[in-house]
Design an enzyme around this catalytic site. Structure first.
Site, PDB file in Angstrom:
ATOM      1  N   HIS A   1      21.103 -41.772  -7.569  1.00 52.92           N
ATOM      2  CA  HIS A   1      22.128 -42.465  -8.352  1.00 52.92           C
ATOM      3  C   HIS A   1      21.400 -43.446  -9.266  1.00 52.92           C
ATOM      4  CE1 HIS A   1      24.255 -41.804  -4.450  1.00 52.92           C
ATOM      5  NE2 HIS A   1      25.355 -41.710  -5.152  1.00 52.92           N
TER       6      HIS A   1
ATOM      7  N   ASP B   1      20.359 -46.554  -7.480  1.00 53.11           N
ATOM      8  CA  ASP B   1      19.297 -46.460  -6.464  1.00 53.11           C
ATOM      9  C   ASP B   1      17.959 -46.757  -7.113  1.00 53.11           C
ATOM     10  OD1 ASP B   1      21.320 -45.167  -5.044  1.00 53.11           O
ATOM     11  OD2 ASP B   1      20.490 -43.160  -5.405  1.00 53.11           O
TER      12      ASP B   1
END
Ligand code: XUL
Ligand code: CO
Length: 444
Positions: free
Chosen positions: A109, A112
């Site tokens: 993501h 992240d």
């Protein structure tokens, strides 16, 4: 291709080298017992069939916290330093892990990889900087990106939804994030782009206009598709179904719901389904059922491989170890000719109580072995047990004569009635379920 195991200036997993295949007699917890990347099964290597991916979020961002307790896993890349410096350490640790494990792909993501900034522009700059580093690391290690995605559920602004938020201002922020995450995915050569709508649903029906929200979701996906194609994304867009959690009810409930949505809103040419095993069980289905619904529709994109816990009704995201379950999944996948651009992404985390660095390797190794063994068993079942032929033979009455005419749409209801009158009471034919179930155990 060069393969160095750590590309930053620090080794995060000292004492652990490249994970090797040692075979089922090995008692080395840091070796594969069944996954032999180059071994050929059904005309392709195990690596080509299984296309394993490691996920960035559980493996490098989560630290074992649960709703009742704080972090338990203090790994060396989690030292409290300035956010972008921490992001770089995490990326060094991630690429060291990926290459030592020998999984060819990873998934991430936006949040992240890079921290959220003070505003849209700063968030974009943070992500672009980390993507540039990921590009270098991919080139140095040979790692590939299975898919990218945007985290449209963590920030407080998304508490009432992202693309389905009743406030348009929030929808624009979700769009900004998806735009940047699509650019990142293209820059990193991502083969797919995922939408998982954890907040795309409702908490209470009484305050929600579900029809408008679903229309907005479709508009949003069309806009994302158009932008992705305009910047050269040629991969597959994926929707990942989940019935609930964190929303009480999510619009992408299960595979059949998503397939109906994609067809209704004219998205099925660009979008497919990313099936997650634990989401299937939360929807009251089996993992294999969800895969089967997708392959029947020609819309199986990719897999988030994990498992739930039979006693728990939430998304435990455990590493897959259940061979019987994995075999049934591989049977569906092999019957469909295997993955196109998809793969097996371990959307899984070690338990809160698993606090040793090596546990992360052990979890992945076990799951890779589970699917490797399941691949071999499923292939043997298809080749030798007779299950494929017997299932086909069950439908033989539709292969010719009036049955085939019915299947082609050539018989109306009255014609069918007349055939029933002529043929008399049909024989009762055994479904042989016990035989099919036993034969799987025989091949284990
Ligand atoms: C949540 C989940 C996500 C998606 C990506 O249950 O599975 O991690 O896979 O957003
Ligand atoms: Co997932």
């Amino acid at each position: 291709m060069t393969h160095s195991y750590f590309t930053g200036d620090r080794e995060y997993f000292p004492g652990i080298g490249k994970i090797a295949f040692e075979g089922r007699e090995s008692d080395n917890p840091l070796a594969f017992k069944f996954y032999d990347a180059g071994k050929v099964v059904a005309g392709k290597t195990m690596a080509e069939h299984l296309r394993f991916a490691v996920c960035y979020w559980h493996t490098f961002c989560a630290k074992g916290a649960d709703p009742f307790g704080v972090d338990t896993q203090m790994f060396p890349w989690d030292e409290p330093v300035e956010e972008m410096r921490a992001a770089r350490s995490r990326m060094d640790a991630a690429f060291e892990f990926f290459t030592k494990l020998g999984a060819p792909y990873y998934c991430f993501h936006d949040r992240d990889m890079a921290p959220e900034g003070e505003n849209v522009a700063e968030s974009e700059r943070n992500l672009a900087a980390m993507v540039a580093l990921a590009r270098e690391r991919q080139d140095a290690t040979g790692m590939k990106l299975l898919w990218g995605t945007a985290n449209l559920f963590g920030h407080p602004r998304y508490m009432n939804g992202a693309a389905t938020n009743p406030d348009f201002a929030v929808v624009t922020h979700a769009a900004a994030q998806v735009k940047a995450a699509l650019e990142a995915t293209v820059e990193l050569g991502g083969e797919n782009y995922v939408f998982w709508g954890g907040r795309e649903g409702y908490a209470a029906l009484i305050n929600t206009d579900t029809r408008r929200e679903m229309d907005h979701l479709a508009r949003f996906l069309h806009a994302a598709r158009d932008y992705g194609r305009s910047i050269g994304f040629q991969g597959t867009f994926l929707i990942e179904p989940k019935p609930m959690e964190p929303s009480k009810h999510q619009y992408d409930f299960d595979a059949q719901t998503v397939i109906g949505f994609l067809r209704h809103y004219d998205l099925a040419d660009d979008f497919k389904v990313n099936v997650e095993a634990n989401h299937a069980t939360l929807a009251g289905h089996s993992f294999a059922h969800e895969l089967q619904m997708c392959t029947d529709a020609g819309l199986l994109g990719s897999i988030d491989a994990n498992r739930g816990d039979p006693q728990n009704g939430w998304d435990t995201d455990q590493f897959a170890t259940d061979l019987y379950d994995a075999i049934q999944a591989m049977l569906v996948l092999l019957a469909d000719g295997g993955f196109g651009s998809g793969g097996l992404n371990f959307d899984a985390k070690v338990r809160r109580e698993s606090v040793d660095l090596e546990d992360i390797f052990i979890g992945h190794i076990g799951a890779m072995d589970t699917f490797a063994r399941a691949l071999e068993v499923a292939h043997a079942l298809r080749e030798r047990s007779g299950i494929v032929e017997r299932k086909q033979a069950r439908y033989a009455s539709f292969d010719s004569g009036d049955g085939a005419r019915f299947a082609r749409g050539e018989l109306d209801l009255s014609a069918l009635r007349d055939l029933a009158l002529d043929s008399g009471e049909p024989e009762t034919l055994s479904g042989k379920q016990e035989w099919y179930e036993n034969v799987i155990n025989q091949y284990l």
